[in-house]
Design an enzyme around this catalytic site. Structure first.
Site, PDB file in Angstrom:
ATOM      1  N   GLU A   1       0.705  -1.319   0.019  1.00  0.00           N
ATOM      2  CA  GLU A   1       0.209  -0.066   0.034  1.00  0.00           C
ATOM      3  C   GLU A   1       0.701   1.303  -0.017  1.00  0.00           C
ATOM      4  O   GLU A   1       0.260   2.233  -0.633  1.00  0.00           O
ATOM      5  CB  GLU A   1      -1.067  -0.157   1.337  1.00  0.00           C
ATOM      6  CG  GLU A   1      -1.896  -1.240   1.297  1.00  0.00           C
ATOM      7  CD  GLU A   1      -3.134  -1.135   0.182  1.00  0.00           C
ATOM      8  OE1 GLU A   1      -3.215   0.201  -0.135  1.00  0.00           O
ATOM      9  OE2 GLU A   1      -3.822  -2.143  -0.334  1.00  0.00           O
TER      10      GLU A   1
ATOM     11  N   SER B   1     -48.830 -33.067  37.153  1.00  0.00           N
ATOM     12  CA  SER B   1     -48.211 -34.000  38.399  1.00  0.00           C
ATOM     13  C   SER B   1     -46.775 -33.582  39.116  1.00  0.00           C
ATOM     14  O   SER B   1     -46.661 -33.931  40.232  1.00  0.00           O
ATOM     15  CB  SER B   1     -48.223 -35.422  38.279  1.00  0.00           C
ATOM     16  OG  SER B   1     -49.329 -35.952  37.989  1.00  0.00           O
TER      17      SER B   1
END
Length: 791
Positions: free
Chosen positions: A87, A457
Site C-alpha cells: 500500500e 403432577s
C-alpha cells in the site's frame, strides 16, 4: 541576453509566488471546516463481543462490525511489512502524502493506459486512515485536497506506529471481518502471530477489493494479487528470494474454526445476549464494546441435550404416523420445480426430495442437484401400521423429507410437537445447558424461559413437601378412593379422578407419590390446607401468585420449565435457595472483569480463553438461605428417589444412578414433563404443542419425556459414580413395610423420619380419609380447572 534571462527569472519567480499564494489560499480555504483529527487519539473501535462456554469454546459472536482490536506491538513485523509493501512503500519517509509516489504513479499510469494495464494509485496509508475515519468516500477534487491536508496534519501529531495501528484495526477485509486480527481468524483460523508470509500477503492484498478477492470464486485473480504483494516485499528487501519463492509456490488454503473450538447453543446464547443487554442498559454497547462473556454452559452436555431432545421429539412424532407430503409437483421438469419450492424450516440434517417412481418395495427419489437415490420400504414402516406396499403411502410427484442412511435414504418428517430441556447445577444455580426448542432458526421462542405451561403432577411434590414440613410422616396411610370436594353454595361438587380411573385403597403417602395417585394427593392437600400449599409454591418460585383452588394441587397453575427445574434443584441441594444463572463473568476489551455472578473478589478471573473453567465460582456459604428445613427436604428427596426405583419413572432405574424425579402430565395430556436430579445436576424436560392441544390419550410424562431424560443421562452422565444424597443429622432412617407403613426389623424400604417424631410412629395406623376440608380458598374451581386425569 542577460536582460531577457533576468526578465524570465522574474516572471518565473512571480509565477512561483502566485502559485504559492494559490496553494496557501487553497490550504486555508479547505482547512476551515476540517473534522477534528485529534479524536483519533481516543480511538475505541467497535469490537466484537464473544460468548464462551465454561470450558473455553466459542458459542457466539455479536457485532455491528466484527472486529477484535490488537495493539501495534502485538502485530508481527512480517504482517506490517506486507501492508507497507502493498500500500505505501515510502510510509516511513513521507509526511502523510507521498509526492514522489504521485509523480511515479502518474508516469506509470500513462504506460498502463497505453498498454491496457491496471491503473495504480498513490494514496498513502495515512490518507486511507483519513478516508476511513474522517471523510466520506466521495470522489471529488475537494475531498482529495482535504485528505492531503489532514494526512499532513496527522503525520505531524501521530507516530507512524499509531497511524499503522489505526489502519490495521479499522480496515475492512471481506467476509464481515474488520481489522487484521479478525481477518486472520476468519480466513485461516489463526492469530496474527501464527500467519505465514504467504498468508500475511494474502490479507494485505484484500483491502483493494475485499468483496471481489474471494479465492473460492476467483482463485487465479486472488493468487495473482497475493503474489504481487509477495514480490513487492522482495523488491523492498523485506524477504529473501527463497522465502518469496516458497510463499509464491504455496496454495491459498482457507481454514474454518475447528468444531472442537466452538459449541452450538443458540437458545442459550440468546438468553445471555438479552440478559447482558439489560445489564448494560444499551444494545449498542453490547454490540460494540468487545466484551468477553464467560457462561456456565457445559459444551459436552449441551451437545447431548440437543441430540436427546430432537431424538425424543422425532420419535414421538413418528409414533403418530406420517401426515402427508409437504407438496406435490409435476415431474416434467422436477429439478427446477424443486428449486422453486419455498425453504422448508427445521430441516437440519434432513433433505428435500421428490418421489420419481414407486414400487411395492421401494421409492425412487430425486434431489434438486439432479442426484437420485431410493427409500426401501423398511425405512417407511413407521409411517403407517402394517404397511405392505410403498404405493399405499407415496405417489409420484410427492415432495418429502428424507434422511441419509448409509447408501440409501429414510422417510422422515419435521415434528409438529416441540419441547425443551434444561440442566442445572443445583448447588450453584449454574445453567449447564438450555435448549429452548427443536430448531432456534425456525422458532426463537424459548420454551425454557418463556413458555407458561401447566406442570401437571410435578406440583404434587410440593403438596407432599408441605405435609412433611407440617409433621405428616412419609409412612402415613391415605385412602386412594373416591373423594368429593364442595365448591361452595350453588356449585357442583368437585370429584377428581385417578389417571386410569381405578383405586388402590389405603396406601402410604410414599406410594401415593411414587404412583402419582391424584386422589391421595388431594387428601394430602386437604389434610395440610391450601394456604400452606400456596405458600410453598411461592417460596420455591414456581408461581408468584397461584390461585387458591384445589385443582392447583394437581397442576392447574402455570409455570415455566426454568422455574420448576429450579424448584426441584432446591430439593436436590438440601433445601438451599438458588437462582438460575447463565453468565459467570464479563471482561471488557482490556481484560478487566466488570461483572461476576457474586460479590466476592475473583481470584481466578484473569485466565486465558483456553482455561475459562477455572473462573467458575461456588456459592459463598454466607449467602445460603434455606427455603425448607433439611429434614423435610431429605424426606421428599427420599420419596422422589422412590418414583424412580418403583414408580412412574421406573424405566430410569436402568441408568444405575441414585436419581430422584417426578413425571408430569397436565389435563388432557396437553403438557408432559419429567424432572430428574442427582446430588450434582437437575434435568428438566418438557414436550407439548406451542398451541396447546392433546398429545394423545396415552401420552404421559413417562412415555413421552422420560425417554429424553434417559437418553441424555446415558450419554452426559454415564461416567459419574452413583452418589447418594446426604442424610442430615435431623433425620433417622428406619426400615418400614412399604405396603402397610409399619416399622419392621427388615422392611421393604428405608424410610426417613425426623428425629423429633421418630418415637411415635410405631403404632401409627390411622387412615386419613377426609372427604372435605374447611380451609378457605379464594377461587371457585370451574369446569376448565377440573384436572381429573393428571398423571
Amino acid at each position: 541576453m542577460y536582460k531577457s534571462l533576468f526578465f524570465c527569472l522574474k516572471i518565473l519567480a512571480l509565477l512561483f509566488l502566485i502559485g504559492c499564494g494559490i496553494v496557501a489560499y487553497i490550504i486555508y480555504y479547505y482547512s476551515r471546516d476540517l473534522p477534528d483529527y485529534r479524536q483519533l487519539a481516543r480511538y475505541y473501535p467497535p469490537s466484537v463481543t464473544r460468548i464462551y462456554s465454561r470450558d473455553g469454546k466459542l458459542m457466539e459472536e455479536y457485532a455491528f462490525e466484527r472486529r477484535v482490536f490488537i495493539p501495534i506491538n502485538s502485530i508481527p513485523t512480517s504482517l506490517k511489512e506486507s501492508f507497507i509493501a502493498a500500500e505505501d512503500k515510502n510510509f516511513y519517509n513521507h509526511q502523510g502524502v507521498d509526492l514522489f509516489g504521485i509523480v511515479r504513479a502518474a508516469f506509470l499510469n500513462i504506460s498502463n493506459f497505453l498498454h491496457h494495464r491496471r491503473m495504480e494509485g498513490a494514496s498513502t496509508i495515512t490518507q486511507q486512515v483519513v478516508k476511513n475515519f474522517l471523510l466520506t468516500n466521495e470522489v471529488s477534487f475537494q475531498r482529495k485536497i482535504k485528505e492531503a491536508i489532514l494526512s499532513y496534519m496527522i503525520s505531524r501529531v501521530f507516530t507512524k506506529d499509531q497511524i499503522l495501528e489505526l489502519y490495521l484495526n479499522q480496515t475492512f477485509f471481506g467476509r464481515g471481518a474488520y481489522g487484521v486480527a479478525t481477518a486472520a481468524q476468519n480466513y485461516f483460523n489463526k492469530s496474527v502471530e501464527e500467519l505465514t508470509i504467504a498468508e500475511s500477503a494474502f490479507i494485505a492484498a484484500l483491502p483493494k477489493a475485499p468483496s471481489e478477492l474471494n479465492p473460492e470464486k476467483n482463485y487465479a485473480r486472488v493468487k495473482a494479487r497475493r503474489d504481487y504483494v509477495i514480490m513487492r516485499m522482495l523488491e523492498d528487501g523485506y524477504i529473501t528470494s527463497d522465502a518469496a519463492k516458497e510463499a509464491v509456490d504455496s496454495p491459498i488454503t482457507l481454514r474454518k474454526r475447528d468444531q472442537d473450538e466452538t459449541v452450538t447453543a443458540d437458545y442459550y446464547a440468546e438468553q445471555v445476549r438479552d440478559e447482558v443487554i439489560k445489564m448494560l442498559g444499551s444494545k449498542d454497547e453490547f454490540y460494540t464494546s468487545g466484551l468477553t462473556i464467560i457462561t456456565s454452559l457445559d459444551a459436552k452436555m449441551q451437545k447431548f441435550a440437543e441430540e436427546s431432545l430432537r431424538k425424543g421429539l422425532r420419535d414421538f412424532d413418528r409414533k403418530r404416523g406420517f401426515r402427508k407430503a409437504i407438496a406435490t409437483i409435476s415431474l416434467d421438469n422436477w429439478q427446477e420445480e424443486l428449486k422453486k419450492l419455498p425453504t422448508t424450516p427445521s430441516l437440519l440434517e434432513y433433505k428435500i426430495a421428490v418421489v420419481l417412481e414407486v414400487t411395492d418395495t421401494q421409492a425412487e427419489i430425486g434431489f434438486a442437484s439432479g442426484a437420485k437415490s431410493k427409500i426401501p420400504i423398511s425405512e417407511m414402516k413407521w409411517a403407517k401400521s402394517e404397511l405392505k406396499s410403498a404405493k399405499k403411502l407415496l405417489t409420484k410427484g410427492d415432495v418429502i423429507v428424507v434422511e441419509p442412511v448409509k447408501d440409501y435414504y429414510a422417510l422422515r418428517q419435521i415434528p409438529e410437537v416441540n419441547g425443551a430441556i434444561m440442566v442445572m447445577n443445583p448447588n450453584t444455580g449454574q445453567v449447564l445447558t438450555s435448549v429452548g426448542g427443536y430448531d432456534f432458526f425456525a422458532s426463537k421462542f424459548d420454551r425454557v424461559t418463556q413458555a407458561l405451561r401447566q406442570p401437571g403432577s410435578l406440583s404434587k411434590t410440593f403438596v407432599y413437601l408441605a405435609a412433611l414440613e407440617n409433621g405428616v410422616k412419609p409412612n402415613q396411610i391415605f385412602n386412594d378412593g373416591p373423594i368429593e370436594i364442595s365448591q361452595g353454595p350453588g356449585m357442583p361438587s368437585w370429584r377428581p379422578k385417578n389417571y386410569e380411573g381405578k383405586f388402590l385403597g389405603p396406601i402410604t403417602m410414599r406410594t401415593g407419590l411414587e404412583k402419582s395417585r391424584n386422589l391421595v394427593t388431594v387428601r394430602v392437600a386437604t389434610a395440610v390446607g391450601l394456604t400452606k400449599i400456596v405458600d410453598i409454591i411461592k417460596r420455591f418460585g414456581i408461581n408468584d401468585n397461584p390461585q387458591k383452588v384445589y385443582s392447583m394441587v394437581l397442576g392447574s397453575i402455570e409455570t415455566t420449565l426454568e422455574r420448576i427445574t429450579n424448584a426441584y434443584g432446591i430439593i436436590a441441594n438440601g433445601g438451599k435457595r438458588i437462582k438460575p444463572h447463565f453468565v459467570e463473568l464479563i471482561k471488557d476489551r482490556n481484560g478487566k472483569v466488570i461483572y461476576r455472578r457474586d460479590d466476592r473478589e475473583c481470584t481466578t478471573c484473569n485466565v486465558s480463553d483456553n482455561d475459562l473453567d477455572n473462573a467458575i465460582l461456588e456459592i459463598p456459604a454466607e449467602n445460603i438461605y434455606m427455603v425448607t428445613d433439611a429434614a423435610s427436604d431429605y424426606q421428599i428427596t427420599s420419596l422422589l428417589t422412590g418414583v424412580v426405583d418403583r414408580g412412574t419413572a421406573y424405566s430410569a432405574k436402568k441408568l444405575g444412578k441414585v436419581i430422584g424425579g417426578k413425571t408430569g402430565t397436565s389435563n388432557d395430556s396437553k403438557d408432559t414433563w419429567f424432572i430428574g436430579f442427582t446430588p450434582k445436576i437437575v434435568v428438566g424436560s418438557y414436550v407439548g404443542y406451542d398451541t396447546p392441544r392433546t398429545l394423545g390419550r396415552r401420552a404421559t410424562g413417562s412415555s413421552v419425556v422420560l425417554p429424553i431424560f434417559i437418553d441424555f443421562m446415558s450419554n452426559a452422565y454415564k461416567d459419574e459414580p452413583p452418589l447418594p444424597f446426604k442424610v442430615p443429622d435431623s433425620v433417622k432412617l428406619q426400615a418400614v413395610d412399604r405396603a402397610t407403613g409399619q416399622i419392621t426389623p427388615s422392611g421393604s424400604v428405608m424410610e426417613a423420619f425426623k428425629i423429633n417424631n421418630i418415637l411415635i410412629i410405631e403404632d401409627d395406623s390411622e387412615i386419613i380419609d377426609n372427604n372435605h376440608n374447611n380451609d378457605v380458598f379464594d377461587y371457585v374451581p370451574t369446569e376448565k380447572d377440573q384436572s381429573q386425569e393428571i398423571y
